[in-house]
Enzyme design. Structure first.
Site, short mmCIF file in Angstrom:
data_model
loop_
_atom_site.label_atom_id
_atom_site.label_comp_id
_atom_site.label_asym_id
_atom_site.label_seq_id
_atom_site.Cartn_x
_atom_site.Cartn_y
_atom_site.Cartn_z
CG ASP A 47 -116.86 -0.21 5.04
OD1 ASP A 47 -117.33 -1.34 5.30
OD2 ASP A 47 -115.90 -0.04 4.27
N GLY A 48 -119.86 3.10 6.28
CA GLY A 48 -120.42 4.17 7.12
C GLY A 48 -121.76 3.75 7.71
CG ASN A 118 -113.72 2.62 11.19
OD1 ASN A 118 -113.52 1.41 11.13
ND2 ASN A 118 -114.26 3.30 10.19
CD GLU A 119 -111.64 6.70 12.27
OE1 GLU A 119 -112.82 7.06 12.42
OE2 GLU A 119 -111.27 6.07 11.28
NE ARG A 144 -95.20 23.09 19.68
CZ ARG A 144 -94.52 22.55 20.68
NH1 ARG A 144 -93.91 21.40 20.55
NH2 ARG A 144 -94.44 23.19 21.85
CB ALA A 181 -100.35 17.20 8.79
P1 NAD Z 1 -118.05 7.10 4.38
O1 NAD Z 1 -119.08 6.08 4.64
O2 NAD Z 1 -118.05 7.86 3.10
O3 NAD Z 1 -116.65 6.43 4.61
C1 NAD Z 1 -115.51 7.01 4.10
C2 NAD Z 1 -114.70 5.91 3.48
O4 NAD Z 1 -114.09 5.14 4.54
C3 NAD Z 1 -115.52 4.95 2.64
O5 NAD Z 1 -114.83 4.69 1.46
C4 NAD Z 1 -115.62 3.73 3.55
O6 NAD Z 1 -115.79 2.50 2.85
C5 NAD Z 1 -114.29 3.78 4.23
N1 NAD Z 1 -114.22 3.03 5.47
C6 NAD Z 1 -114.94 3.18 6.60
N2 NAD Z 1 -114.56 2.28 7.51
C7 NAD Z 1 -113.58 1.54 6.93
C8 NAD Z 1 -112.76 0.49 7.39
N3 NAD Z 1 -112.86 0.00 8.62
N4 NAD Z 1 -111.83 0.00 6.53
C9 NAD Z 1 -111.69 0.50 5.29
N5 NAD Z 1 -112.42 1.50 4.81
C10 NAD Z 1 -113.36 2.03 5.63
O7 NAD Z 1 -117.96 8.20 5.48
P2 NAD Z 1 -118.55 8.15 6.90
O8 NAD Z 1 -119.90 7.57 6.82
O9 NAD Z 1 -118.34 9.50 7.46
O10 NAD Z 1 -117.57 7.08 7.62
C11 NAD Z 1 -116.75 7.47 8.66
C12 NAD Z 1 -115.40 6.88 8.45
O11 NAD Z 1 -114.85 7.47 7.30
C13 NAD Z 1 -114.47 7.24 9.57
O12 NAD Z 1 -114.50 6.29 10.62
C14 NAD Z 1 -113.12 7.33 8.89
O13 NAD Z 1 -112.34 6.16 9.07
C15 NAD Z 1 -113.45 7.48 7.43
N6 NAD Z 1 -112.90 8.75 6.97
C16 NAD Z 1 -111.76 8.69 6.23
C17 NAD Z 1 -111.14 9.87 5.84
C18 NAD Z 1 -109.90 9.75 5.06
O14 NAD Z 1 -109.52 8.62 4.71
N7 NAD Z 1 -109.21 10.86 4.79
C19 NAD Z 1 -111.68 11.10 6.20
C20 NAD Z 1 -112.85 11.13 6.95
C21 NAD Z 1 -113.44 9.92 7.35
#
Ligand code: NAD
Length: 258
Positions: A47-48, A118-119, A144, A181
């Site tokens: 997905d990344g 994504n976000e 906060r 949080a």
């Molecule tokens: P990455 O490719 O390792 O992705 C992190 C995880 O997020 C993977 O397991 C990936 O499959 C999953 N992911 C990404 N988009 C998704 C979606 N739309 N639905 C379900 N799972 C999804 O890391 P990266 O390359 O840095 O990807 C960035 C994304 O990783 C960010 O957009 C964020 O959503 C996610 N992320 C998640 C966390 C968390 O869950 N605590 C923390 C940091 C980033």
């Protein structure tokens, strides 16, 4: 077959690079490889990698469509596993796919506009982050906590899920504001629930103690440097995905999480 030119964006690991070579050898017989002006972009990785691919072509979204092949397990933006690469080649050559449009957030910060599939989030893991939150022109709260996240419906299953935000059907045109949080006690109050908004609304976030806080948009991050105003809209621009397989949202949820 409507597309003529294609590009492949592969994750930088051996398995993905090898798969890229196989795909290219097979597709070059019928299609033209063009990384600058492709009609179709094949993302090879996870997905990344798809997020990276979309951002690589963010200025050309109106003419590019995306399809993903996963070199691990199935993801949310990838419909093929690596051992199904020949099926992907056949589908591209033979089938007329459905086009699925996914929403983007438009994040306005100073003079810049960033797009998120994504976000976006404002996060601070060193001190409690204070953010005034407005929904369109109405004041909601002074938050906060560690930070706030706004996701698209497609992004609701990513970071948003880890902080217990609701999962949205990717066909919904909506954005979701979730807390990271949040502090909730006698002195400070915040909503404590995710807030799902329709496309007529926008979100305005004003960071008051900005030190050590970071604005993240999908894979990118920017250090905030001053009292900062960030506006988030659902964009009129969308990302087009080629849907050859019609995997349902419920099926994806089951495969990924259950
Ligand atoms: P990455 O490719 O390792 O992705 C992190 C995880 O997020 C993977 O397991 C990936 O499959 C999953 N992911 C990404 N988009 C998704 C979606 N739309 N639905 C379900 N799972 C999804 O890391 P990266 O390359 O840095 O990807 C960035 C994304 O990783 C960010 O957009 C964020 O959503 C996610 N992320 C998640 C966390 C968390 O869950 N605590 C923390 C940091 C980033």
């Amino acid at each position: 077959m409507f597309m003529k030119k294609y590009a492949i964006i592969a994750k930088r690991d051996e398995k993905s690079e090898k798969l890229k070579t196989k795909l290219k050898d097979a597709l070059d017989r019928t299609l033209e490889y063009d990384e600058e002006e492709p009609d179709i972009v094949i993302s090879v990785g996870g997905d990344g990698t798809m997020l990276y691919s979309v951002h690589r072509y963010i200025d050309k979204l109106e003419s590019v469509s995306f399809v993903g092949i996963h070199t691990g397990t199935l993801g949310f933006y990838t419909d093929y596993l690596s051992d199904e690469w020949q099926q992907l080649v056949l589908d591209i050559q033979m089938k007329d796919p459905e086009i699925v449009e996914r929403d983007l957030l438009e994040v306005h910060y100073h003079e810049d506009v960033f797009y998120a599939l994504n976000e976006m989030r404002i996060e601070n893991n060193r001190r409690s982050q204070v953010i005034d939150v407005y929904i369109s022109d109405e004041y909601l709260e002074t938050f906060r906590g560690n930070g706030l996240l706004v996701c698209t419906s497609s992004g609701s299953t990513a970071y948003n899920k880890s902080i217990y935000g609701a999962l949205l059907s990717p066909h919904m045109r909506a954005m979701e504001l979730s807390e990271i949080a949040g502090i909730n006690h006698n002195a400070y109050r915040c909503l404590g629930s995710s807030l799902i908004l329709d496309e007529t609304k926008y979100i305005l976030l004003n960071t008051l103690n900005y030190r050590n806080s970071v604005l993240c948009v999908d894979l990118d991050s920017i250090e905030l440097t001053d009292n900062e105003l960030v506006e988030v809209y659902l964009s009129d621009r969308t990302v087009r995905f080629l849907d050859y397989r019609e995997v349902s949202f419920i099926e994806r949820l089951k495969r990924a999480f259950l």
